[in-house]
Each structure stands twice: as C-alpha cells, then as structure tokens.
Design a protein around this motif. Sequence first.
Motif, short mmCIF file in Angstrom:
data_model
loop_
_atom_site.label_atom_id
_atom_site.label_comp_id
_atom_site.label_asym_id
_atom_site.label_seq_id
_atom_site.Cartn_x
_atom_site.Cartn_y
_atom_site.Cartn_z
N ARG A 1 -4.96 6.71 2.16
CA ARG A 1 -3.71 7.26 1.64
C ARG A 1 -3.61 8.71 2.06
O ARG A 1 -4.41 9.54 1.63
CB ARG A 1 -3.66 7.09 0.12
CG ARG A 1 -3.72 5.60 -0.27
CD ARG A 1 -3.74 5.37 -1.76
NE ARG A 1 -2.46 5.80 -2.30
CZ ARG A 1 -2.34 6.55 -3.39
NH1 ARG A 1 -3.39 6.94 -4.06
NH2 ARG A 1 -1.16 6.90 -3.82
N THR A 2 -2.64 9.01 2.89
CA THR A 2 -2.44 10.38 3.39
C THR A 2 -1.73 11.22 2.34
O THR A 2 -1.32 10.72 1.29
CB THR A 2 -1.61 10.40 4.68
OG1 THR A 2 -0.25 10.10 4.37
CG2 THR A 2 -2.15 9.40 5.72
N SER B 1 0.81 -1.22 0.00
CA SER B 1 0.00 0.00 0.00
C SER B 1 0.84 1.26 0.00
O SER B 1 0.40 2.30 -0.48
CB SER B 1 -0.92 0.01 1.22
OG SER B 1 -1.80 -1.08 1.18
N ASN B 2 2.03 1.18 0.55
CA ASN B 2 2.89 2.35 0.64
C ASN B 2 3.81 2.53 -0.56
O ASN B 2 4.50 3.55 -0.65
CB ASN B 2 3.69 2.31 1.95
CG ASN B 2 2.86 2.78 3.12
OD1 ASN B 2 2.78 3.97 3.40
ND2 ASN B 2 2.21 1.85 3.81
N THR B 3 3.82 1.58 -1.49
CA THR B 3 4.72 1.70 -2.64
C THR B 3 4.37 2.85 -3.56
O THR B 3 5.18 3.21 -4.42
CB THR B 3 4.76 0.39 -3.47
OG1 THR B 3 3.44 0.10 -3.94
CG2 THR B 3 5.34 -0.76 -2.68
N TYR C 1 2.26 7.95 2.64
CA TYR C 1 1.94 7.16 3.83
C TYR C 1 0.52 6.63 3.68
O TYR C 1 -0.41 7.40 3.43
CB TYR C 1 2.02 8.01 5.09
CG TYR C 1 3.40 8.15 5.70
CD1 TYR C 1 4.51 8.42 4.92
CD2 TYR C 1 3.58 8.02 7.07
CE1 TYR C 1 5.76 8.57 5.48
CE2 TYR C 1 4.83 8.17 7.65
CZ TYR C 1 5.92 8.44 6.85
OH TYR C 1 7.16 8.58 7.41
N ALA C 2 0.35 5.33 3.79
CA ALA C 2 -0.96 4.70 3.71
C ALA C 2 -1.19 3.93 5.00
O ALA C 2 -0.32 3.17 5.44
CB ALA C 2 -1.02 3.76 2.51
N ASN D 1 -7.32 8.51 -5.08
CA ASN D 1 -6.57 9.53 -4.34
C ASN D 1 -6.48 9.27 -2.85
O ASN D 1 -5.48 9.60 -2.23
CB ASN D 1 -7.17 10.91 -4.59
CG ASN D 1 -6.88 11.41 -5.99
OD1 ASN D 1 -5.93 10.95 -6.62
ND2 ASN D 1 -7.69 12.32 -6.47
N LYS D 2 -7.50 8.71 -2.25
CA LYS D 2 -7.52 8.56 -0.80
C LYS D 2 -7.59 7.12 -0.30
O LYS D 2 -7.23 6.84 0.84
CB LYS D 2 -8.71 9.33 -0.20
CG LYS D 2 -8.57 10.84 -0.36
CD LYS D 2 -7.44 11.37 0.48
CE LYS D 2 -7.27 12.86 0.33
NZ LYS D 2 -6.07 13.34 0.96
N LEU D 3 -8.10 6.20 -1.10
CA LEU D 3 -8.30 4.82 -0.64
C LEU D 3 -7.59 3.82 -1.54
O LEU D 3 -7.47 4.03 -2.75
CB LEU D 3 -9.79 4.47 -0.59
CG LEU D 3 -10.65 5.28 0.36
CD1 LEU D 3 -12.11 4.87 0.22
CD2 LEU D 3 -10.19 5.13 1.79
#
Length: 134
Positions: free
Chosen positions: A128-129, A66-68, A72-73, A103-105
Amino acid sequence: MEAINIPTKMLSQDAFSSWLGIEIIEVELGRCKVGMTVRKEMLNSMGKAHGGISYSLADTAFGFASNTHGKYAVSIETSINHIEALNEGDYLTAESVIEKVNNKLGFNVVEVKRGDELVALFKGVVYRTSKNWE
C-alpha cells in the motif's frame, strides 16, 4: 475518492480487464466481486480455458478490493490453485476479501467460482503506497 467508486475508475482505465469482459458485481470497503464469461479465444490447445483467464479474473478482483482503502495498492506476490477445468461459455465470479491490512501491506484471498462451485483459489499480497486515489 469514495471506496466504492475506485474499482469503477480502475476498470475504466484497464484495457486488459475490459477486453476480458470483466464486470463489477459488488464493491464495499475491503471487498470486491467481479464476473466474466469464458470466450472461445480464451481456450487452450485442450479446449479448456487457459489458466491465465481465471488468474486474471482473480487478480482483477484482488486489485480492485485492495485499492478500496483509498491508497494506490500494488501487487507484490500472488499465487493460484486451479481446482477445476473451465469451458467456453462458463460464467465465472471472483470475490476478493482482504483478510488482513496494515499501513503498508494487505493480504487477500480470492475465490473463483462457477455458480456455487469453487474452481480456483488465489492468494495475494499488496504493498500500500502513500498515494491517494483522486
């Protein structure tokens, strides 16, 4: 930071995943495969791996994949289906693939396997921040 380097940085700062003995096997944008061996101190009262072991392995793969994307996720919902009991000495892999991202999820599915045998199926959603990995 380059996508393939983020999981390595995350693992270096993750005492729990390090204690579990998790190793990164493969990484690419939106995908991560990790592995570990079930140890005696991970067994429950029935002599099988505690459900939290396969869950933790899957959750680590989920977080790394998720962070790739460079942001920051953080996990907001996860679930797992335990399909097979696990034993001391079993080598497990968990491969997380992002099924959908906006964009966010991000929506991920993680397969936990013992060799070619599917032993658990994990599903997760991340938020996803806007903070970048550096």
